[in-house]
Design a protein around this motif. Structure first.
Motif, PDB file in Angstrom:
ATOM      1  N   TYR A 162       0.954  -1.163  -0.073  1.00  0.00           N
ATOM      2  CA  TYR A 162       0.023   0.208   0.064  1.00  0.00           C
ATOM      3  C   TYR A 162       0.853   1.134   0.043  1.00  0.00           C
ATOM      4  CZ  TYR A 162      -3.530   3.296   1.523  1.00  0.00           C
ATOM      5  OH  TYR A 162      -4.549   4.379   1.590  1.00  0.00           O
ATOM      6  N   GLU A 163       1.172   1.963  -1.262  1.00  0.00           N
ATOM      7  CA  GLU A 163       1.925   2.936  -1.461  1.00  0.00           C
ATOM      8  C   GLU A 163       1.617   4.130  -0.489  1.00  0.00           C
ATOM      9  OE1 GLU A 163       2.474   4.467  -5.351  1.00  0.00           O
ATOM     10  OE2 GLU A 163       2.286   2.233  -6.088  1.00  0.00           O
ATOM     11  N   GLU A 164       0.476   4.449   0.001  1.00  0.00           N
ATOM     12  CA  GLU A 164       0.164   5.654   1.217  1.00  0.00           C
ATOM     13  C   GLU A 164       0.296   5.138   2.306  1.00  0.00           C
ATOM     14  OE1 GLU A 164       0.160   8.630  -0.028  1.00  0.00           O
ATOM     15  OE2 GLU A 164       0.767   7.899  -1.893  1.00  0.00           O
ATOM     16  N   GLY A 165       0.726   3.817   2.722  1.00  0.00           N
ATOM     17  CA  GLY A 165       0.779   3.320   4.210  1.00  0.00           C
ATOM     18  C   GLY A 165       1.872   3.685   4.961  1.00  0.00           C
ATOM     19  N   GLU A 166       1.524   3.256   6.260  1.00  0.00           N
ATOM     20  CA  GLU A 166       2.806   3.563   7.386  1.00  0.00           C
ATOM     21  C   GLU A 166       4.128   2.880   6.812  1.00  0.00           C
ATOM     22  OE1 GLU A 166       3.717   2.528  11.891  1.00  0.00           O
ATOM     23  OE2 GLU A 166       1.659   2.871  11.372  1.00  0.00           O
ATOM     24  N   SER A 215       5.023   1.861   3.830  1.00  0.00           N
ATOM     25  CA  SER A 215       5.874   2.440   2.605  1.00  0.00           C
ATOM     26  C   SER A 215       6.567   3.950   2.998  1.00  0.00           C
ATOM     27  CB  SER A 215       4.813   2.574   1.690  1.00  0.00           C
ATOM     28  OG  SER A 215       4.495   1.338   1.183  1.00  0.00           O
ATOM     29  N   LYS A 216       5.580   4.631   3.892  1.00  0.00           N
ATOM     30  CA  LYS A 216       6.134   5.804   4.307  1.00  0.00           C
ATOM     31  C   LYS A 216       7.379   5.861   5.166  1.00  0.00           C
ATOM     32  CE  LYS A 216       1.849   8.488   4.093  1.00  0.00           C
ATOM     33  NZ  LYS A 216       1.009   9.114   4.798  1.00  0.00           N
ATOM     34  N   ARG A 275       9.969   1.860  -4.204  1.00  0.00           N
ATOM     35  CA  ARG A 275       9.354   2.687  -4.761  1.00  0.00           C
ATOM     36  C   ARG A 275       9.813   3.043  -6.312  1.00  0.00           C
ATOM     37  NH1 ARG A 275      11.160   7.284  -1.122  1.00  0.00           N
ATOM     38  NH2 ARG A 275      12.889   6.151  -1.596  1.00  0.00           N
TER      39      ARG A 275
END
Length: 150
Positions: free
Chosen positions: A41-45, A47-48, A132
Motif C-alpha cells: 500500500y503506497e500511502e501506508g505507514e 511505505s512511508k 518505490r
C-alpha cells in the motif's frame, strides 16, 4: 574518518545466495525501522517508513559524517542485530516472502538449530532494492532470522 562500503566488506551479509545459510553477524550499526502495515500500500505507514529509511541512508552516505557518528542524530538508536542468524536472499514481491521464510525455517530445523526471535532479537529484512523505484518482481531483500544452537 574512513567510509566503509559494507556491501564489499561484508559481502556474505549483504549479497547472500538464494539458498539459506548460517552466518555470524558482527556488531555493526544500522538504521532500522519497525514497519507496520501492508508494504504494497503506497500511502501506508510501512511505505512511508521505507521512504524515510532510504532518505536517511542516502543523506548519511552523501554527507561527510560517517555511519559511526549517527548516534548523536537520533533520539533512539536500536541495538544492532548480531550473533548467529540464518539468512537468504529473497528476489521478488513482498507477498512472496513467506516462501523464502519457509526455506529458512526448514534449514533451521534440518541443521539442529532453533529460531531465536524474541526480546532483543527480531526477524530482519535488508532492502537492497528501493520498492518505490524498481520492478517489484525483481526486488532484492535479505531475510535474516536470529538463531541459537539447541
Amino acid at each position: 574518518m574512513e567510509k566503509v562500503d559494507y556491501k564489499k566488506k561484508f559481502k556474505e551479509l549483504y549479497l547472500p545466495k538464494t539458498k539459506p545459510a548460517k552466518v555470524c553477524v558482527p556488531k555493526i550499526q544500522y538504521i532500522i525501522i519497525d514497519g507496520k502495515g501492508n508494504p504494497n500500500y503506497e500511502e501506508g505507514e510501512y511505505s512511508k517508513a521505507v521512504g524515510i529509511l532510504y532518505a536517511l541512508s542516502y543523506r548519511i552516505k552523501m554527507s561527510k559524517m560517517g555511519s559511526r557518528d549517527i548516534d548523536g542524530y537520533f533520539d533512539y538508536v536500536v541495538p544492532p542485530l548480531e550473533g548467529l542468524c540464518v539468512q537468504c536472499m529473497h528476489i521478488g514481491e513482498f507477498d512472496n516472502e513467506p516462501e523464502t521464510v519457509s526455506k529458512i525455517d526448514n534449514f533451521i530445523k534440518e541443521n539442529g538449530l532453533q529460531n531465536d526471535i524474541g526480546i532483543g532479537r527480531k526477524h530482519h529484512e535488508i532492502y537492497l532494492s528501493d520498492p518505490r523505484k524498481c520492478n517489484r518482481t525483481k526486488m532484492k531483500t535479505v531475510l535474516r532470522i536470529p538463531i541459537k544452537k539447541i
